[in-house]
Scaffold this motif. Structure first.
Motif, PDB file in Angstrom:
ATOM      1  N   UNK A   1      16.625  16.149  23.822  1.00 44.53           N
ATOM      2  CA  UNK A   1      15.582  15.867  22.844  1.00 44.53           C
ATOM      3  C   UNK A   1      14.274  16.496  23.311  1.00 44.53           C
ATOM      4  N   UNK A   2      13.583  17.157  22.406  1.00 42.00           N
ATOM      5  CA  UNK A   2      12.260  17.717  22.692  1.00 42.00           C
ATOM      6  C   UNK A   2      11.219  16.982  21.857  1.00 42.00           C
ATOM      7  N   UNK A   3      10.177  16.513  22.526  1.00 43.42           N
ATOM      8  CA  UNK A   3       9.065  15.854  21.846  1.00 43.42           C
ATOM      9  C   UNK A   3       7.861  16.782  21.894  1.00 43.42           C
TER      10      UNK A   3
ATOM     11  N   UNK B   1       8.383   7.520  21.538  1.00 42.43           N
ATOM     12  CA  UNK B   1       9.668   8.082  21.116  1.00 42.43           C
ATOM     13  C   UNK B   1      10.403   8.670  22.318  1.00 42.43           C
ATOM     14  N   UNK B   2       9.658   9.387  23.157  1.00 42.50           N
ATOM     15  CA  UNK B   2      10.256   9.998  24.341  1.00 42.50           C
ATOM     16  C   UNK B   2      10.867   8.953  25.261  1.00 42.50           C
TER      17      UNK B   2
ATOM     18  N   UNK C   1      11.351  16.511  17.845  1.00 41.78           N
ATOM     19  CA  UNK C   1      10.535  15.529  17.126  1.00 41.78           C
ATOM     20  C   UNK C   1       9.079  15.912  17.327  1.00 41.78           C
ATOM     21  N   UNK C   2       8.427  16.294  16.243  1.00 43.68           N
ATOM     22  CA  UNK C   2       7.034  16.774  16.318  1.00 43.68           C
ATOM     23  C   UNK C   2       6.064  15.652  15.984  1.00 43.68           C
ATOM     24  N   UNK C   3       5.143  15.394  16.935  1.00 41.79           N
ATOM     25  CA  UNK C   3       4.130  14.352  16.755  1.00 41.79           C
ATOM     26  C   UNK C   3       2.741  14.891  17.087  1.00 41.79           C
TER      27      UNK C   3
ATOM     28  N   UNK D   1      17.875  20.954  15.412  1.00 40.09           N
ATOM     29  CA  UNK D   1      17.383  20.296  14.203  1.00 40.09           C
ATOM     30  C   UNK D   1      15.892  20.067  14.377  1.00 40.09           C
ATOM     31  N   UNK D   2      15.120  20.360  13.344  1.00 35.41           N
ATOM     32  CA  UNK D   2      13.664  20.188  13.371  1.00 35.41           C
ATOM     33  C   UNK D   2      13.284  18.920  12.604  1.00 35.41           C
ATOM     34  N   UNK D   3      12.477  18.068  13.216  1.00 38.60           N
ATOM     35  CA  UNK D   3      11.987  16.885  12.502  1.00 38.60           C
ATOM     36  C   UNK D   3      10.494  16.718  12.742  1.00 38.60           C
ATOM     37  N   UNK D   4       9.811  16.222  11.724  1.00 36.67           N
ATOM     38  CA  UNK D   4       8.385  15.937  11.841  1.00 36.67           C
ATOM     39  C   UNK D   4       8.155  14.441  11.736  1.00 36.67           C
TER      40      UNK D   4
END
Length: 284
Positions: free
Chosen positions: A6-8, A18-19, A88-90, A114-117
């Motif tokens: 997972x990348x934050x 989230x991390x 997961x972009x924050x 997979x890209x998520x915002x």
């Protein structure tokens, strides 16, 4: 698809939560930010959360320590996404900035990713064209993570149905309760309701109907809850609240956004900066 890495993007309040939850759930996590000092703040926040989780016997110290071995930080975006199954972009709630971030991810992330915002208010369709893979892009929006365990899954019209299914499963493995939106909506479900509540409190304050403390007291005592609207804004972050509020067209929202800006300009961002509407850690 099995998610392991997972990348934050963004080591702020929610990105850090989230991390940590992802690491506690057994995933390998890399947190990327552009500022080294963000990592120090993130580690302090996680240590505080960990202390509470151990005290409440939610996790053992051994489980916490093991999770922390799976969590790392980097100033290199290339390193952050090298093995990522999901991002997961924050980052800050700014449309132009998020578009720039996703254009960069489109260049460097593996094809599998997979890209998520985690955007609070923007619609994924406004960001999808910049990702280079709109079918694998979706809004995946967390709340508190440890105490408010809802995660919103909001696809745009081009999101692949398989991605929604993967995110639903991933959300459950992160010990969240996934809710799926049938169509795009600014503010998802809860935030759409919360915005009306906070906006009403802001209107009362701007119109000098009552003080911050008395507005909060009225809500807290009537609903038997520990926080009122202005304490909630402090926990969200006044900068985040401003980014949403100043984009709203009505005069009351504009006036409240202007008030929030005076706090932000004074460095008072809420709980994360030590002061907002209240002072921390000993808020009245």
């Amino acid at each position: 698809m099995e998610i392991k890495h997972v990348c934050i993007l963004g080591a702020g309040t929610l990105g850090s939560r989230i991390a940590f939850q992802a690491a506690l759930s057994g995933y390998w996590v890399k947190v990327y930010d552009i500022k080294e000092e963000s990592f120090d703040s993130s580690k302090k926040m996680i240590a505080k959360i960990a202390k509470g989780l151990i005290a409440s016997e939610t996790y053992t110290k051994e489980a916490i320590d093991a999770a922390l071995t799976r969590l790392s930080y980097t100033l290199s975006d290339v390193e952050a996404v090298a093995e990522a199954d999901i991002i997961s972009e924050s980052v800050t709630e700014d449309s132009a900035l998020k578009q720039k971030v996703w254009a960069r991810m489109a260049q460097i992330a593996p094809e599998k990713t997979i890209f998520t915002t985690n955007t609070s208010y923007l619609l994924p369709s406004s960001l999808a064209p910049f990702t280079g893979r709109p079918t694998r892009f979706c809004a995946f929006h967390f709340h508190d993570v440890f105490y408010s365990k809802i995660v919103d899954i909001m696809p745009h019209p081009g999101t692949d149905a398989d991605v929604i299914e993967i995110l639903h499963d991933f959300g459950q493995k992160l010990k969240q309760v996934p809710v799926i939106l049938k169509k795009e909506n600014n503010g998802y479900i809860f935030n759409a309701m919360l915005l009306s509540f906070l906006g009403a409190a802001g209107k009362l304050l701007v119109n000098e109907v009552a003080t911050i403390q008395d507005i909060d007291k009225s809500w807290m005592v009537n609903f038997h809850v520990p926080m009122g609207p202005f304490a909630i804004l402090d926990s969200i972050g006044l900068d985040t609240a401003w980014h949403v509020t100043h984009q709203l067209p009505d005069a009351n929202s504009k006036a409240f956004a202007a008030l929030l800006k005076t706090y932000i300009d004074a460095g008072k961002l809420g709980e994360k900066s030590g002061e907002g509407f209240y002072e921390y850690p000993n808020e009245k």
